[in-house]
Design an enzyme around this catalytic site. Structure first.
Site, PDB file in Angstrom:
ATOM      1  N   HIS A 313       0.851  -1.193   0.000  1.00 48.44           N
ATOM      2  CA  HIS A 313       0.000   0.000   0.000  1.00 48.44           C
ATOM      3  C   HIS A 313       0.877   1.230   0.000  1.00 48.44           C
ATOM      4  O   HIS A 313       1.940   1.224   0.634  1.00 48.44           O
ATOM      5  CB  HIS A 313      -0.904  -0.003   1.254  1.00 48.44           C
ATOM      6  CG  HIS A 313      -2.074   0.892   1.118  1.00 48.44           C
ATOM      7  ND1 HIS A 313      -1.998   2.224   1.410  1.00 48.44           N
ATOM      8  CD2 HIS A 313      -3.334   0.655   0.682  1.00 48.44           C
ATOM      9  CE1 HIS A 313      -3.176   2.773   1.180  1.00 48.44           C
ATOM     10  NE2 HIS A 313      -4.009   1.843   0.735  1.00 48.44           N
ATOM     11  N   ASP A 371      -7.936  -5.640   0.395  1.00 50.78           N
ATOM     12  CA  ASP A 371      -8.404  -6.472  -0.709  1.00 50.78           C
ATOM     13  C   ASP A 371      -7.972  -7.922  -0.599  1.00 50.78           C
ATOM     14  O   ASP A 371      -8.471  -8.776  -1.334  1.00 50.78           O
ATOM     15  CB  ASP A 371      -7.893  -5.906  -2.037  1.00 50.78           C
ATOM     16  CG  ASP A 371      -8.570  -4.607  -2.350  1.00 50.78           C
ATOM     17  OD1 ASP A 371      -9.760  -4.496  -2.036  1.00 50.78           O
ATOM     18  OD2 ASP A 371      -7.907  -3.698  -2.869  1.00 50.78           O
TER      19      ASP A 371
HETATM   20  N1  ACO Z   1       4.088  -7.732  -4.673  1.00 53.19           N
HETATM   21  C1  ACO Z   1       5.441  -7.724  -4.836  1.00 53.19           C
HETATM   22  N2  ACO Z   1       6.233  -6.642  -4.690  1.00 53.19           N
HETATM   23  C2  ACO Z   1       5.621  -5.493  -4.343  1.00 53.19           C
HETATM   24  C3  ACO Z   1       4.213  -5.418  -4.150  1.00 53.19           C
HETATM   25  C4  ACO Z   1       3.433  -6.593  -4.316  1.00 53.19           C
HETATM   26  N3  ACO Z   1       2.121  -6.582  -4.144  1.00 53.19           N
HETATM   27  N4  ACO Z   1       3.875  -4.148  -3.821  1.00 53.19           N
HETATM   28  C5  ACO Z   1       5.025  -3.445  -3.812  1.00 53.19           C
HETATM   29  N5  ACO Z   1       6.075  -4.258  -4.146  1.00 53.19           N
HETATM   30  C6  ACO Z   1       7.503  -3.886  -4.183  1.00 53.19           C
HETATM   31  C7  ACO Z   1       7.794  -3.009  -5.414  1.00 53.19           C
HETATM   32  O1  ACO Z   1       8.194  -3.805  -6.509  1.00 53.19           O
HETATM   33  C8  ACO Z   1       8.915  -2.159  -4.881  1.00 53.19           C
HETATM   34  O2  ACO Z   1      10.087  -2.917  -4.860  1.00 53.19           O
HETATM   35  P1  ACO Z   1      11.530  -2.210  -5.092  1.00 53.19           P
HETATM   36  O3  ACO Z   1      11.690  -1.234  -3.966  1.00 53.19           O
HETATM   37  O4  ACO Z   1      12.493  -3.334  -5.070  1.00 53.19           O
HETATM   38  O5  ACO Z   1      11.439  -1.547  -6.454  1.00 53.19           O
HETATM   39  C9  ACO Z   1       8.519  -1.886  -3.435  1.00 53.19           C
HETATM   40  O6  ACO Z   1       7.730  -3.023  -3.052  1.00 53.19           O
HETATM   41  C10 ACO Z   1       7.735  -0.595  -3.224  1.00 53.19           C
HETATM   42  O7  ACO Z   1       6.572  -0.650  -4.000  1.00 53.19           O
HETATM   43  P2  ACO Z   1       5.987   0.524  -4.891  1.00 53.19           P
HETATM   44  O8  ACO Z   1       5.366  -0.049  -6.129  1.00 53.19           O
HETATM   45  O9  ACO Z   1       7.025   1.588  -5.074  1.00 53.19           O
HETATM   46  O10 ACO Z   1       4.874   1.076  -3.940  1.00 53.19           O
HETATM   47  P3  ACO Z   1       3.683   2.039  -4.348  1.00 53.19           P
HETATM   48  O11 ACO Z   1       3.347   2.807  -3.136  1.00 53.19           O
HETATM   49  O12 ACO Z   1       3.991   2.808  -5.585  1.00 53.19           O
HETATM   50  O13 ACO Z   1       2.510   1.011  -4.750  1.00 53.19           O
HETATM   51  C11 ACO Z   1       0.667  -0.454  -4.614  1.00 53.19           C
HETATM   52  C12 ACO Z   1       1.517   0.595  -3.888  1.00 53.19           C
HETATM   53  C13 ACO Z   1       0.227   0.050  -6.012  1.00 53.19           C
HETATM   54  C14 ACO Z   1      -0.590  -0.712  -3.807  1.00 53.19           C
HETATM   55  C15 ACO Z   1       1.517  -1.751  -4.771  1.00 53.19           C
HETATM   56  O14 ACO Z   1       1.909  -2.210  -3.497  1.00 53.19           O
HETATM   57  C16 ACO Z   1       0.760  -2.841  -5.526  1.00 53.19           C
HETATM   58  O15 ACO Z   1       0.740  -2.840  -6.774  1.00 53.19           O
HETATM   59  N6  ACO Z   1       0.117  -3.804  -4.785  1.00 53.19           N
HETATM   60  C17 ACO Z   1      -0.662  -4.842  -5.416  1.00 53.19           C
HETATM   61  C18 ACO Z   1      -2.000  -4.289  -5.857  1.00 53.19           C
HETATM   62  C19 ACO Z   1      -2.939  -4.029  -4.690  1.00 53.19           C
HETATM   63  O16 ACO Z   1      -3.122  -4.864  -3.823  1.00 53.19           O
HETATM   64  N7  ACO Z   1      -3.561  -2.832  -4.698  1.00 53.19           N
HETATM   65  C20 ACO Z   1      -4.544  -2.458  -3.685  1.00 53.19           C
HETATM   66  C21 ACO Z   1      -4.194  -1.190  -3.013  1.00 53.19           C
HETATM   67  S1  ACO Z   1      -5.326  -0.901  -1.690  1.00 53.19           S
HETATM   68  C22 ACO Z   1      -6.722  -0.343  -2.397  1.00 53.19           C
HETATM   69  O17 ACO Z   1      -6.775   0.231  -3.463  1.00 53.19           O
HETATM   70  C23 ACO Z   1      -7.943  -0.567  -1.641  1.00 53.19           C
END
Ligand code: ACO
Length: 436
Positions: A313, A371
């Site tokens: 998140h 979720d």
């Molecule tokens: N699985 C694996 N790796 C992940 C995940 C995941 N679900 N989420 C983040 N990471 C990793 C990224 O690859 C990144 O790694 P790095 O530092 O080596 O490059 C690090 O964790 C930081 O992640 P970001 O993508 O920079 O975080 P951001 O804040 O931009 O994204 C998001 C947040 C979009 C929610 C992301 O965690 C994601 O795509 N999660 C899966 C989708 C999801 O569950 N979304 C629901 C959000 S809650 C809602 O809308 C109710």
């Protein structure tokens, strides 16, 4: 907004004079540096794609402490609201700032339920869609179309219109979501039943048919009501910011909420519960719990493009408090449905256990979000996977409209208009076709 004694000073290495910027304090949470005059003073913009460090507005509605894993609506912890209040009380709180007493609750419930029907013409509008259209495609169209049906509440400068539009949206969203479902099933629409609770009425419109009596299961009714409470608002997330930006042009509330619905559809936002359930089903199909380790290796491999959906998140760097409540609800619903051994739930628990102990997730502070379990609950209730985001949109509507109304009633509000760092071609001349 309270001015802090602290001031920020921005200095430049090229000898340009430094500038002092005011700092404001919120009631809780990080202070903000006010950069509104920065361009006037320096000719420079700030650069923050994705709003990683930018507060886009001042708000009194919802507060999240991502490090602590805390979520407050108007100051009340989500855990207390989810256990002591129902969704309509939560709507009252988000819209008007206070929890209603018994008579205010009765009055609010009456005002909402009076608006549960939609114009009969909406069903002919629906007929234009293919039966296999994605429900979110239908919802985006239907919500936008409300402005064509309810002209008498579209003046955003009129507080009474704003209130009526809010009530209409909260009341009609369940009817529209259920209509989209019935349409996809080829079943007759069920009219709202105003003697049922908000969640009970939704279940009735979704699952009743004119052929037989439908009895609302109280465990499922309560679970759905909790899903609605947990999704009701989440401060300045992507869809809420979309609603604010869209509404800042002065467009009508139905159009602004339709923009929010469109934004919510994306898999990085509201589409995540659908994506999460699809992920669990895929793992189940390709070997189930035995293959969890292999799947996790793929998730950790940056080249695979695989993410653990329902994890991570932007704001929570701790357990999402809504995920805990959702896990509880999940257990209750599965027990009530005799599905204690549900393989997808077991799979989800196994994935969560591995992730919470694995350095990849621990070091990045990746925890389950709301979720992760909501899809399993909805699936157990009988809601099809492609309807999940529609249910989320239904619940989030109150948050969107509360945030929109807060923005419009703020005397300082302006049309939202971000700036850019231009890195394209500098000015050049168009050559005649033969010379290009
Ligand atoms: N699985 C694996 N790796 C992940 C995940 C995941 N679900 N989420 C983040 N990471 C990793 C990224 O690859 C990144 O790694 P790095 O530092 O080596 O490059 C690090 O964790 C930081 O992640 P970001 O993508 O920079 O975080 P951001 O804040 O931009 O994204 C998001 C947040 C979009 C929610 C992301 O965690 C994601 O795509 N999660 C899966 C989708 C999801 O569950 N979304 C629901 C959000 S809650 C809602 O809308 C109710």
């Amino acid at each position: 907004m309270k001015l802090s004694d602290n001031k920020a000073t921005l200095s430049f290495s090229n000898g340009s004079p430094s500038v002092d910027l005011p700092v404001y304090q919120g009631s809780v949470g990080p202070d903000v540096v006010d950069i509104r005059k920065l361009y006037g003073q320096t000719g420079m913009f700030t650069y923050d794609p994705g709003f990683l460090s930018t507060a886009s507005c001042q708000s009194t509605i919802t507060y999240i402490d991502g490090d602590k894993g805390e979520l407050l609506y108007r100051g009340y912890p989500i855990e207390q609201l989810a256990t002591n209040c129902d969704f309509l009380e939560t709507c009252h709180l988000l819209l008007y700032g206070n929890l209603p007493n018994a008579s205010a609750k009765a009055d609010f419930t009456r005002r909402v339920t009076r608006h549960t029907m939609v114009n009969e013409q909406m069903q002919f509008f629906m007929r234009g869609f293919r039966r296999d259209a994605h429900p979110m495609a239908i919802m985006t169209g239907l919500v936008g179309a409300l402005s064509a049906f309810y002209h008498d509440s579209t003046d955003i400068n009129n507080a009474e219109h704003r209130d009526i539009a809010a009530l209409r949206l909260i009341a009609k969203m369940p009817t529209l979501v259920a209509m989209a479902y019935k349409y996809s099933m080829g079943q007759p629409y069920m009219y709202p039943k105003n003697n049922l609770s908000y969640a009970g009425n939704f279940l009735h419109m979704m699952f009743a048919t004119p052929c037989e009596e439908f009895k609302v299961n109280p465990v499922i009714e309560r679970a759905l009501d909790r899903i609605f409470i947990l999704h009701a608002d989440h401060e300045q997330n992507a869809s809420t910011s979309t609603v604010r930006l869209c509404g800042s042009s002065g467009t009508n509330p139905f159009a602004a909420i339709a923009a929010g619905v469109a934004c919510l559809w994306g898999p990085a936002h509201g589409g995540a519960n659908e994506a999460c359930l699809n992920m669990l089903e895929e793992i189940q199909k390709t070997g189930g719990i035995e293959k969890v380790g292999h799947f996790m290796e793929q998730v950790k491999d940056k080249n695979s493009g695989v993410k653990l959906m329902g994890f991570g998140h932007r704001v929570y760097k701790n357990y999402d408090p809504r995920a805990k409540l959702m896990q509880e609800t999940c257990k209750e619903v599965l027990a009530a449905m005799g599905l204690e051994n549900d393989p997808l739930f077991k799979l989800a628990m196994a994935l969560e256990k591995i992730a919470l102990e694995d350095d990849y997730f621990v070091s990045r502070k990746l925890y389950p979000n709301v979720d992760f379990y909501s899809g399993i609950v909805q699936r157990a209730i009988g809601i099809p996977v492609n309807m999940f985001t529609g249910v989320f949109a239904l619940a989030r509507t109150v948050g969107w409209i509360a945030q929109l109304n807060e923005m419009i009633s703020d005397p300082e509000y302006k049309i939202g208009r971000p700036r850019q760092l231009f890195s394209g071609s500098v000015k050049r001349d168009v050559l005649p076709l033969a010379k290009r």
